[in-house]
Scaffold this active site. Structure first.
Site, PDB file in Angstrom:
ATOM      1  N   GLU A 169       7.244 -11.631   5.521  1.00 42.10           N
ATOM      2  CA  GLU A 169       6.454 -10.594   4.868  1.00 42.10           C
ATOM      3  C   GLU A 169       6.013  -9.579   5.927  1.00 42.10           C
ATOM      4  O   GLU A 169       5.398  -9.950   6.921  1.00 42.10           O
ATOM      5  CB  GLU A 169       5.239 -11.217   4.170  1.00 42.10           C
ATOM      6  CG  GLU A 169       4.189 -10.226   3.703  1.00 42.10           C
ATOM      7  CD  GLU A 169       4.733  -9.086   2.839  1.00 42.10           C
ATOM      8  OE1 GLU A 169       5.399  -9.363   1.829  1.00 42.10           O
ATOM      9  OE2 GLU A 169       4.488  -7.909   3.191  1.00 42.10           O
TER      10      GLU A 169
ATOM     11  N   HIS B  72       5.738   0.795 -11.786  1.00 43.33           N
ATOM     12  CA  HIS B  72       6.802  -0.067 -12.328  1.00 43.33           C
ATOM     13  C   HIS B  72       8.127   0.627 -12.030  1.00 43.33           C
ATOM     14  O   HIS B  72       8.560   1.462 -12.810  1.00 43.33           O
ATOM     15  CB  HIS B  72       6.667  -0.222 -13.850  1.00 43.33           C
ATOM     16  CG  HIS B  72       5.353  -0.762 -14.298  1.00 43.33           C
ATOM     17  ND1 HIS B  72       4.857  -0.547 -15.568  1.00 43.33           N
ATOM     18  CD2 HIS B  72       4.434  -1.528 -13.660  1.00 43.33           C
ATOM     19  CE1 HIS B  72       3.683  -1.159 -15.695  1.00 43.33           C
ATOM     20  NE2 HIS B  72       3.392  -1.754 -14.544  1.00 43.33           N
TER      21      HIS B  72
ATOM     22  N   ASN C 175       1.638  -6.316   2.062  1.00 40.70           N
ATOM     23  CA  ASN C 175       0.683  -7.404   2.319  1.00 40.70           C
ATOM     24  C   ASN C 175       1.248  -8.676   1.708  1.00 40.70           C
ATOM     25  O   ASN C 175       2.119  -8.610   0.840  1.00 40.70           O
ATOM     26  CB  ASN C 175      -0.669  -7.083   1.649  1.00 40.70           C
ATOM     27  CG  ASN C 175      -0.516  -6.761   0.181  1.00 40.70           C
ATOM     28  OD1 ASN C 175      -0.343  -5.593  -0.191  1.00 40.70           O
ATOM     29  ND2 ASN C 175      -0.535  -7.768  -0.670  1.00 40.70           N
TER      30      ASN C 175
END
Ligand code: FAD
Length: 531
Positions: free
Chosen positions: A36, A457, A119
Site C-alpha cells: 500500500e 465512482h 492510505n
C-alpha cells in the site's frame, strides 16, 4: 519441499482486501503480501475514519490520506508538498485531486473533481458505505443470474452489508412514505423507495460501526488467527513496476517510501487493485498496454440538493415523541451526522437513476440563523441523483512516457465529455429530484450538477469482456488478456453503464476472480508435485 504460492496484492482498498482474504482462505499454504502506497491511519488496519470519535484525530487521519496534498505526512517523509493552486476544486476530505494543480499533477480539465485516496483502506476508509445491488442492465451480461446472485451474496457478507439500516427510524419511515406517495405508482414492483443498504455493523446504542477494508480482511488482521501468520501488510510501499516476460508476471518492484530503497518481490500471482486511474497507470508503466487500457471511463453524473423536511407533512406520519427519541439517539453519536438512509434504486425502462436520500439533523453547509428553514426541528435531507455515463473509447485516461507525474510515473491526462443523450438523462433526473424534494419539503439548496469526477465512482478503465477484441483489458475472471497470472480488480472492471454505487459490484467481481486464481494456483501446484 513443495513450493508455497506467493501472492502480491497492490492496493489495500476493499478489492485488494477481498483478494487477500479469499486467496488465503482457499489456499492453505499460500502467503499474501499487500503493498500500500499510503500510510496506516488507524490501529485496526483499514478501518473507516468515520468511526473515529475524536474530531482532531479524524481530521489528522483524513489529512494523512491526501497523498500529494497531505501536509504533515509528506513533511515527515522529507517529500515536497504539492502546492495547492488558487481557484482549484477542493477535494473531498480524505482524498486528493488527480489534477491538484502543482508540479507533476495530472491534466484533467474535463474531469476536474477526479480524486483518489492514498492510505491503508483506500477510499473505503472515507466512503459513505452505500452498497446497493446492481440491477437490470447494470449487471454484467455474461455472468449468469444464479452465479451472479451468489457472488453478490458473498460480497455482501465480506462488506457486512445491512439492507435495513436505520429501518426503525420513524423519521426515515416518514420520508419513505412521502416518496412512495410521489413515485410508487410509476416504478416496478420491488424498485420503489426503500432503505439504502449500507456496509457496517449496527451498535446497541443505535449508531453504526462503518465498514472499511478492515471487515473485508477479517481474520487476516486478527493476530490470534492462523490466517494472519500468512498475511503481511506493508504500508508506505509504492509498487513501481510489475515484472513480467510478456506472458507471465514474476513479481513487483517496490519502493519503501520510508527509506527510499527499492527491491524486487517475486510472486506467483500479482493482483493489481490500485484504483481506476493508478492501476492502468501501473500497467502502462510496466509495458502492459492493451488497447482498451485507461479508456471507456464512466462515472455517475451527480445532481444534489438539500431539503428542509416539511413540519406539517412529517407530523402527519411521525409523532413529536418519536422525533425527540430520534434526536436523543443522534446526540449519542454527534460525530456521525447521518441518521437514516433511503433510496429509490435503478430500474428500467423508466428510472435509470439511483436516488440517495440521507436524513440529517443539520445541513452540510452553514445556514444564516435568519435564513428560511434554518434550524428546522424536523431536520434535512441531502439528496443526490446518480445517473449513467455510457462507455465510449474516447473517455478515459492516457499516459505520457515523456512527462512524469509527482510519483515518477507516466503522467495522466483525463478526457471526459457528456453526450446529448446523457445531458437529456441528467435533465430528466434533475426534474425527478425536484419532485422528490417538493414531496418532502422545501429546498434550502437548489438541485445542481456537480463537476465531472465528483461521484468518486470511476469505472471502465480496465473493463472486463468476453473476448480479447480491443474493447476490454481483462477476461471474465479478471485476468489481463495475454497473462494468466496477472489479475486486476476494482471499479475499473465494470463494463456496463451504471447508476448505483459500485463497490459491492466490484467486490462480487473480485470474488469470481479470486476463486479462478485460487483454482489455477492449486492446479499448477498439483502439476509441480506430479509433473
Ligand atoms: P481504493 O479504495 O481506491 O484503494 C486503492 C489503493 O491502492 C489506495 O489506497 C492507493 O493508495 C493504493 N495504490 C495506488 N497505487 C499504488 C501503488 N502503485 N502501489 C501501492 N499502492 C497503490 N463507493 C460505494 O460503493 N458506495 C459509497 O457510498 C461510496 N462513497 C464514497 C465516499 C467517499 C468520500 C469516497 C472517497 C469514496 C466513496 N465510494 C463509495 C467509492 C469507494 O470507496 C470505492 O469504490 C472503493 O474504495 C474502491 O476500492 P478499491 O479497493 O478498488 O480502491
Amino acid at each position: 519441499m513443495t513450493h508455497q504460492p506467493t501472492i502480491a496484492v497492490v492496493g489495500s482498498g476493499p478489492i485488494g482486501a477481498a483478494y487477500a482474504r479469499l486467496l488465503l482462505e482457499s489456499l492453505p499454504d499460500a502467503r499474501v503480501t499487500m503493498f500500500e502506497a499510503g500510510p496506516q491511519l488507524t490501529s485496526t488496519p483499514g478501518e473507516s475514519v468515520r468511526n473515529i470519535a475524536d474530531p482532531d484525530e479524524k481530521k489528522r487521519a483524513r489529512d494523512l490520506s491526501q497523498g500529494p496534498q497531505a501536509g504533515s505526512l509528506r513533511e515527515e517523509l522529507g517529500l515536497s508538498l504539492a502546492p495547492v493552486v488558487e481557484g482549484m476544486f477542493t477535494a473531498r476530505e480524505g482524498t486528493h485531486l488527480l489534477d491538484f494543480g502543482g508540479a507533476g499533477s495530472a491534466h484533467a480539465e474535463t474531469f476536474p473533481a477526479g480524486a483518489a485516496s492514498t492510505n491503508v483502506g483506500g477510499m473505503a476508509a472515507h466512503w459513505t458505505c452505500a452498497t446497493p445491488r446492481p440491477a437490470f442492465s447494470e449487471k454484467i451480461p455474461f455472468i449468469g443470474e444464479p452465479e451472479w446472485n451468489e457472488l453478490i451474496g458473498v460480497a455482501e457478507k465480506l462488506l457486512h452489508v445491512q439492507s435495513a439500516a436505520f429501518a426503525d427510524s420513524a423519521v426515515g419511515g416518514a420520508i419513505r412514505t412521502l416518496l412512495e406517495g410521489e413515485f410508487a405508482a410509476e416504478l416496478p414492483d420491488g424498485y420503489g423507495p426503500s432503505t439504502l443498504p449500507v456496509a457496517g455493523d449496527p451498535q446497541p446504542d443505535g449508531s453504526m460501526r462503518w465498514a472499511g477494508s478492515d471487515v473485508v480482511l477479517g481474520e487476516l488482521i486478527d493476530p490470534e488467527s492462523p490466517l494472519a501468520q500468512r498475511f503481511t501488510l506493508r504500508d508506505l510501499s509504492l509498487v513501481r513496476r510489475i515484472e513480467h516476460d510478456g506472458t507471465r508476471v514474476t513479481g513487483v518492484t517496490v519502493e519503501d517510501l520510508r527509506t527510499g530503497q527499492t527491491s524486487t518481490f517475486e510472486a506467483d500471482l500479482v493482483v493489481v487493485a490500485a484504483d481506476a486511474f493508478r492501476s492502468p497507470q501501473l500497467l502502462w508503466a510496466s509495458g502492459i498496454r492493451p488497447r482498451a487500457l485507461g479508456h471507456y471511463l464512466t462515472e455517475h453524473p451527480v445532481v444534489i440538493s438539500t431539503v428542509a423536511l416539511d413540519a406539517e407533512r412529517m407530523a402527519r406520519l411521525a409523532t413529536e415523541e418519536q422525533l425527540d427519541e430520534e434526536l436523543a439517539r443522534r446526540a449519542t453519536n454527534p460525530v456521525d451526522p447521518v441518521a437514516a438512509v433511503n433510496r429509490i434504486p435503478f430500474s428500467e425502462p423508466d428510472h435509470p437513476f439511483s436516488l440517495q436520500v440521507m436524513y440529517s439533523e443539520t445541513t452540510p453547509f452553514p445556514m444564516a440563523p435568519d435564513a428560511p428553514y434554518a434550524d428546522n426541528r424536523w431536520g434535512y435531507v441531502n439528496m443526490g441523483y446518480g445517473m449513467r455515463k455510457q462507455p465510449r473509447y474516447e473517455d478515459g485516461v492516457t499516459f505520457d512516457d515523456g512527462e512524469l507525474d509527482y510519483r515518477g510515473f507516466p503522467n495522466m491526462t483525463v478526457q471526459h465529455a457528456l453526450t446529448p443523450s446523457e445531458d437529456a438523462e441528467i435533465a430528466q433526473g434533475t426534474a425527478l429530484l425536484r419532485r422528490a424534494g417538493g414531496a418532502l419539503g422545501h429546498f434550502v439548496a437548489e438541485p445542481r450538477l456537480l463537476p465531472a469526477g465528483s461521484s468518486l465512482h470511476y469505472m471502465g478503465t480496465m473493463r472486463m469482456g468476453l473476448a480479447d477484441d480491443g474493447a476490454s483489458v481483462a477476461d471474465p475472471w479478471s485476468r489481463v488478456w495475454g497473462f494468466d497470472n496477472l489479475v486486476v480488480g476494482g471499479n475499473a472492471l465494470i463494463p456496463t453503464a451504471t447508476a448505483m454505487n459500485p463497490t459491492l459490484m466490484s467486490v462480487a467481481i473480485a470474488v469470481r476472480g479470486a476463486r479462478a486464481a485460487a483454482s489455477q494456483l492449486a492446479a499448477s501446484r498439483l502439476e509441480s508435485v506430479n509433473p
